[in-house]
Design a protein around this motif. Structure first.
Motif, mmCIF file in Angstrom:
data_model
loop_
_atom_site.group_PDB
_atom_site.id
_atom_site.type_symbol
_atom_site.label_atom_id
_atom_site.label_comp_id
_atom_site.label_asym_id
_atom_site.label_seq_id
_atom_site.Cartn_x
_atom_site.Cartn_y
_atom_site.Cartn_z
ATOM 1 N N UNK A 58 73.545 77.200 63.424
ATOM 2 C CA UNK A 58 71.979 77.399 63.543
ATOM 3 C C UNK A 58 71.352 77.062 62.070
ATOM 4 N N UNK A 59 71.983 77.182 61.018
ATOM 5 C CA UNK A 59 71.677 76.689 59.753
ATOM 6 C C UNK A 59 71.285 75.115 59.599
ATOM 7 N N UNK A 60 72.287 74.479 60.267
ATOM 8 C CA UNK A 60 71.987 72.953 60.437
ATOM 9 C C UNK A 60 70.781 72.762 61.327
ATOM 10 N N UNK A 61 70.639 73.419 62.416
ATOM 11 C CA UNK A 61 69.417 73.006 63.448
ATOM 12 C C UNK A 61 68.239 73.443 62.449
ATOM 13 N N UNK A 95 75.982 67.814 57.001
ATOM 14 C CA UNK A 95 77.375 68.448 56.350
ATOM 15 C C UNK A 95 77.522 69.907 57.053
ATOM 16 N N UNK A 96 76.611 70.536 57.413
ATOM 17 C CA UNK A 96 76.750 71.652 58.041
ATOM 18 C C UNK A 96 77.270 71.509 59.673
ATOM 19 N N UNK A 97 76.835 70.735 60.279
ATOM 20 C CA UNK A 97 77.147 70.291 61.694
ATOM 21 C C UNK A 97 78.741 69.904 61.588
ATOM 22 N N UNK A 123 58.399 82.295 52.627
ATOM 23 C CA UNK A 123 58.720 83.520 52.721
ATOM 24 C C UNK A 123 59.576 83.463 54.016
ATOM 25 N N UNK A 124 59.079 83.088 55.203
ATOM 26 C CA UNK A 124 59.848 82.892 56.382
ATOM 27 C C UNK A 124 61.051 81.880 56.190
ATOM 28 N N UNK A 125 61.082 80.955 55.562
ATOM 29 C CA UNK A 125 62.289 80.093 55.204
ATOM 30 C C UNK A 125 63.086 80.899 54.298
ATOM 31 N N UNK A 126 62.850 81.590 53.381
ATOM 32 C CA UNK A 126 63.739 82.613 52.599
ATOM 33 C C UNK A 126 64.385 83.391 53.574
ATOM 34 N N UNK A 127 63.564 84.099 54.354
ATOM 35 C CA UNK A 127 64.246 85.079 55.202
ATOM 36 C C UNK A 127 64.948 84.638 56.092
ATOM 37 N N UNK A 128 64.993 83.481 56.788
ATOM 38 C CA UNK A 128 65.913 82.642 57.650
ATOM 39 C C UNK A 128 66.983 82.054 57.178
#
Length: 136
Positions: A23-26, A66-68, A115-120
């Motif tokens: 999910x982080x990678x996506x 890298x995450x994938x 803000x949205x990116x930091x929360x995600x």
């Protein structure tokens, strides 16, 4: 004497950890592609310089790859996941600093984006931590 495994074995429950990494990678990859492709438009829309968005976009695309890769490994390195979580925490702290210090003339949408990116990213980090704990 207790030893701590440096990898999470395939037999361990790694479903949550792999999900969190993917999910982080996506999210990172999607943002990265958008930043690279439409940096000038996003720069105006959000109050961020395109010269900043291009390299961040390239970084995010490489980060996503890298995450994938990490999520697809037969065994997941605990140290690598620790690095991922540390980088994510740095992202969240930098996002807060960007807002507090007023480095750029962010628009309302720009502030919301940060803000949205930091929360995600914080959410991905919490999931990754939970996934590590569950995998033992």
């Amino acid at each position: 004497m207790t030893t701590v495994a440096s990898t999470v074995h395939p037999a361990a429950d790694t479903k949550l950890l792999r999900f969190a990494l993917k999910q982080d990678a996506l999210g990172s990859g999607a943002n990265g592609v958008v930043y690279v492709v439409v940096a000038a438009i996003f720069g105006e829309l959000f109050g961020l310089p395109a010269a900043l968005l291009y390299p961040i976009g390239v970084f995010l695309v490489a980060w996503a790859a890298a995450l994938f890769f990490l999520a697809a490994r037969p065994t997941v390195s605990r140290a690598a996941v620790g690095v991922v979580m540390a980088v994510n925490i740095v992202w969240v702290v930098a996002s807060v600093e960007l807002l507090v210090a007023g480095w750029f003339p962010l628009t309302g949408l720009g502030t919301a984006l940060v803000i949205v990116q930091a929360v995600a990213v914080a959410g991905f980090t919490v999931l990754q931590f939970a996934g590590l704990r569950k995998a033992g």
